[in-house]
Design a protein around this motif. Structure first.
Motif, PDB file in Angstrom:
ATOM      1  N   HIS A  56      84.222  33.328  41.340  1.00  0.00           N
ATOM      2  CA  HIS A  56      85.045  32.363  42.066  1.00  0.00           C
ATOM      3  C   HIS A  56      84.343  31.622  43.193  1.00  0.00           C
ATOM      4  CE1 HIS A  56      88.102  34.189  39.681  1.00  0.00           C
ATOM      5  NE2 HIS A  56      88.034  35.344  40.305  1.00  0.00           N
ATOM      6  N   TYR A 114      83.835  30.441  37.217  1.00  0.00           N
ATOM      7  CA  TYR A 114      85.062  29.644  37.188  1.00  0.00           C
ATOM      8  C   TYR A 114      85.075  28.632  38.328  1.00  0.00           C
ATOM      9  CZ  TYR A 114      87.264  32.884  33.857  1.00  0.00           C
ATOM     10  OH  TYR A 114      87.575  33.638  32.754  1.00  0.00           O
ATOM     11  N   PHE A 173      84.307  31.976  25.569  1.00  0.00           N
ATOM     12  CA  PHE A 173      85.168  32.992  24.933  1.00  0.00           C
ATOM     13  C   PHE A 173      86.483  32.330  24.566  1.00  0.00           C
ATOM     14  CE2 PHE A 173      85.931  33.073  29.438  1.00  0.00           C
ATOM     15  CZ  PHE A 173      87.304  33.122  29.546  1.00  0.00           C
ATOM     16  N   THR A 201      90.700  32.429  24.111  1.00  0.00           N
ATOM     17  CA  THR A 201      91.960  33.084  24.459  1.00  0.00           C
ATOM     18  C   THR A 201      92.977  32.595  23.422  1.00  0.00           C
ATOM     19  OG1 THR A 201      92.659  31.287  25.893  1.00  0.00           O
ATOM     20  CG2 THR A 201      91.425  33.092  26.934  1.00  0.00           C
ATOM     21  N   GLY A 247      96.483  30.812  36.643  1.00  0.00           N
ATOM     22  CA  GLY A 247      95.203  31.013  35.950  1.00  0.00           C
ATOM     23  C   GLY A 247      95.212  30.211  34.664  1.00  0.00           C
ATOM     24  N   GLY A 294      93.310  28.083  33.180  1.00  0.00           N
ATOM     25  CA  GLY A 294      92.128  27.859  32.329  1.00  0.00           C
ATOM     26  C   GLY A 294      91.912  26.390  32.032  1.00  0.00           C
ATOM     27  N   ASP A 325      95.713  27.647  40.069  1.00  0.00           N
ATOM     28  CA  ASP A 325      94.368  28.148  39.743  1.00  0.00           C
ATOM     29  C   ASP A 325      93.540  28.094  41.020  1.00  0.00           C
ATOM     30  OD1 ASP A 325      92.812  28.268  36.665  1.00  0.00           O
ATOM     31  OD2 ASP A 325      91.699  28.552  38.546  1.00  0.00           O
ATOM     32  N   ILE A 326      92.946  29.231  41.378  1.00  0.00           N
ATOM     33  CA  ILE A 326      92.211  29.225  42.655  1.00  0.00           C
ATOM     34  C   ILE A 326      90.884  28.471  42.541  1.00  0.00           C
ATOM     35  CG2 ILE A 326      93.104  31.282  43.816  1.00  0.00           C
ATOM     36  CD1 ILE A 326      90.630  32.764  42.744  1.00  0.00           C
ATOM     37  N   ASN A 327      90.492  28.131  41.339  1.00  0.00           N
ATOM     38  CA  ASN A 327      89.159  27.552  41.179  1.00  0.00           C
ATOM     39  C   ASN A 327      89.209  26.040  41.010  1.00  0.00           C
ATOM     40  OD1 ASN A 327      87.391  29.894  41.268  1.00  0.00           O
ATOM     41  ND2 ASN A 327      88.637  30.579  39.543  1.00  0.00           N
ATOM     42  N   MET A 365      88.141  24.531  37.624  1.00  0.00           N
ATOM     43  CA  MET A 365      89.098  24.648  36.524  1.00  0.00           C
ATOM     44  C   MET A 365      90.266  23.681  36.735  1.00  0.00           C
ATOM     45  SD  MET A 365      87.471  26.828  34.782  1.00  0.00           S
ATOM     46  CE  MET A 365      88.522  27.130  33.371  1.00  0.00           C
ATOM     47  N   HIS A 369      98.557  34.618  31.914  1.00  0.00           N
ATOM     48  CA  HIS A 369      97.941  34.877  30.611  1.00  0.00           C
ATOM     49  C   HIS A 369      96.443  35.075  30.790  1.00  0.00           C
ATOM     50  CE1 HIS A 369      96.339  34.141  26.604  1.00  0.00           C
ATOM     51  NE2 HIS A 369      97.500  34.615  26.196  1.00  0.00           N
ATOM     52  N   GLU A 370      95.985  36.278  30.563  1.00  0.00           N
ATOM     53  CA  GLU A 370      94.573  36.643  30.768  1.00  0.00           C
ATOM     54  C   GLU A 370      94.100  36.220  32.160  1.00  0.00           C
ATOM     55  OE1 GLU A 370      91.585  37.125  28.130  1.00  0.00           O
ATOM     56  OE2 GLU A 370      92.691  36.709  26.314  1.00  0.00           O
ATOM     57  N   LEU A 371      94.946  36.468  33.146  1.00  0.00           N
ATOM     58  CA  LEU A 371      94.573  36.208  34.541  1.00  0.00           C
ATOM     59  C   LEU A 371      94.141  37.492  35.240  1.00  0.00           C
ATOM     60  CD1 LEU A 371      94.702  34.636  37.326  1.00  0.00           C
ATOM     61  CD2 LEU A 371      97.011  35.572  37.484  1.00  0.00           C
ATOM     62  N   LEU A 401      90.705  39.349  37.980  1.00  0.00           N
ATOM     63  CA  LEU A 401      90.730  39.653  39.417  1.00  0.00           C
ATOM     64  C   LEU A 401      89.620  40.672  39.712  1.00  0.00           C
ATOM     65  CD1 LEU A 401      94.540  40.034  40.254  1.00  0.00           C
ATOM     66  CD2 LEU A 401      93.135  37.971  40.248  1.00  0.00           C
TER      67      LEU A 401
END
Ligand code: SAM
Length: 402
Positions: free
Chosen positions: A34, A41, A54, A56, A94, A96, A125-127, A130, A166-168, A172
């Motif tokens: 992060h 990300y 990858f 999802t 999150g 994505g 989203d923290i990024n 993204m 979802h896949e968050l 972490l």
């Protein structure tokens, strides 16, 4: 054992030097994922999807979102009936590449539901890297408005609706623990210099700091986990998700009435903290290849750790979420009509054969028990005003497939 030295990129070398040459693994993972400039990300360099690093479930095509949409529509109907005047939100935390929301918008619009004019999508989203790609993806898509927010902002102005993680949670940062001399210790990432004067990353360890020791002791005393497990040998290592409980609290403050759907890789505590699982669940992903070498290529690869099922449910309930149930993705998607979708593909005309085969393969990957089918779906809800808590409500994906 994850014991090999890994080359240290220059940015991380400088960062570590500013922190006394060693930091807890959780700090390393946070930076590697992060950091807004160098993180995988944070910088936006990691790509989710078949041509990225990858896959999802939403990145495999629209069938996943179409199956999920039926569940979301059920829940929105319920919320709309309880709150006839209120705005309703779908909050994707999150998000994505923004695939899920991009696919859901036309599906929800097609439902022509009465509540559509009061529905919005909120992406969290923290990024920044993204977020930028999500904004490009969702630019002028359909009539359901989208906005971007943080959980903290939503906590100040909470919404009614459905939150999706979802896949968050597997992204972490986690603490990494190792058993040495009969005690658990906290794994650190330390800077070393090779004989050729190259900076290297190496595992190291410290005694558990008091707050972490207290957290683990509390859950062990309550019988939720046995950590370290009886029979674990010297050098046994695992992960501890210290960030999940604070995240659940922030999530709960963001929704006054509604549902939380968590989809993620999770194991029961007896399987997670089993003596024979001697190296935890940490994995790195890059260019569709999984590796246990999580210190390598810091900032260029994804790092994930499975969740502990009981600790996740416990953290949610402590934060005010009611647990509705959980199941594997394979079961959830079958309950939502996956088998009927597969059958319908056989009816497609011959000129759509290639599309039918692609979709068939994607649907099978979604339920493949060695891959995405192993994901768990967790339903939670909270209710300040709607009464769903008292009456309970039907969750379609938890029904037995007919
Ligand atoms: C594995 S990707 C999942 C993307 C998407 N949900 C999907 O399934 O295709 C993780 C996403 O979570 C974001 N993320 C990581 N930690 C976060 C946090 N604490 N709050 C919000 N977003 C976060 C990442 O930037 C990334 O977009």
């Amino acid at each position: 054992m994850k014991a090999l030295d890994a080359p240290c990129p220059e940015w991380l070398w400088k960062r570590l030097q500013q922190h006394g040459d060693r930091v807890p693994f959780s700090t390393f993972m946070d930076w590697a994922l992060h950091d807004p400039v160098h993180g995988a990300y944070g910088s936006g360099q990691l790509r989710v999807g078949q041509s990225g690093d990858f896959v999802t479930s939403p990145s495999l095509g629209e069938d996943f979102s179409a199956l999920l949409a039926d569940q979301l529509i059920d829940w929105l109907e319920l919320l709309a009936a309880c709150h006839p005047e209120s705005m309703l939100s779908i909050v994707d935390v999150g998000a994505g590449e923004g695939d899920l929301i991009a696919q859901l918008i036309p599906l929800l619009e097609a439902s022509a539901a009465e509540w559509l004019p009061r529905l919005e999508c909120v992406l969290v989203d923290i990024n920044p890297g993204m977020q930028l790609r999500q904004k490009q993806r969702l630019h002028s898509l359909g009539s359901i408005p989208c906005r971007w927010s943080s959980l903290q902002e939503l906590g100040r102005d909470p919404v009614k609706g459905i939150m999706i993680a979802h896949e968050l949670l597997d992204a972490l940062p986690v603490e990494r623990l190792i058993l040495k001399g009969g005690s658990l210790r906290r794994q650190m990432v330390a800077l070393h210099t090779s004989e050729a004067s190259e900076p290297l990353l190496r595992w190291d360890d410290d005694p558990l700091p008091s707050p972490l020791h207290a957290q683990i002791k509390e859950q062990t005393d309550r019988g939720i986990v046995e950590l370290p497990p009886m029979g674990a040998e010297e050098g046994w290592a695992t992960e501890w998700h210290h960030s999940v409980a604070p995240w659940m609290k922030e999530a709960s403050a963001a929704i006054t009435d509604g549902m939380l759907l968590v989809v993620d890789y999770a194991l029961e505590s007896r399987r997670y903290y089993a003596p024979r699982r001697s190296d935890g669940t940490l994995l790195a992903y890059r260019r569709q290849t999984a590796s246990s070498d999580v210190l390598r290529d810091a900032g260029s690869q994804d790092i994930t750790a499975h969740l502990c099922l009981e600790l996740l449910i416990e953290a949610a309930s402590e934060a005010g979420w009611m647990f509705g149930g959980q199941c594997r993705q394979g079961e959830a998607l079958l309950a939502l009509g996956l088998a009927e979708r597969l059958t319908a593909l056989q009816q497609l005309p011959a000129d759509q054969l290639a599309e039918a085969l692609n979709r068939r393969e994607a649907l099978l990957r979604l339920v493949d028990p060695s891959c995405l089918g192993e994901l768990r779906w967790f339903a939670f809800h909270r209710s300040g005003t709607s009464g769903a808590e008292q009456s309970g409500f039907d969750t379609r994906f938890l029904r037995e497939p007919t």
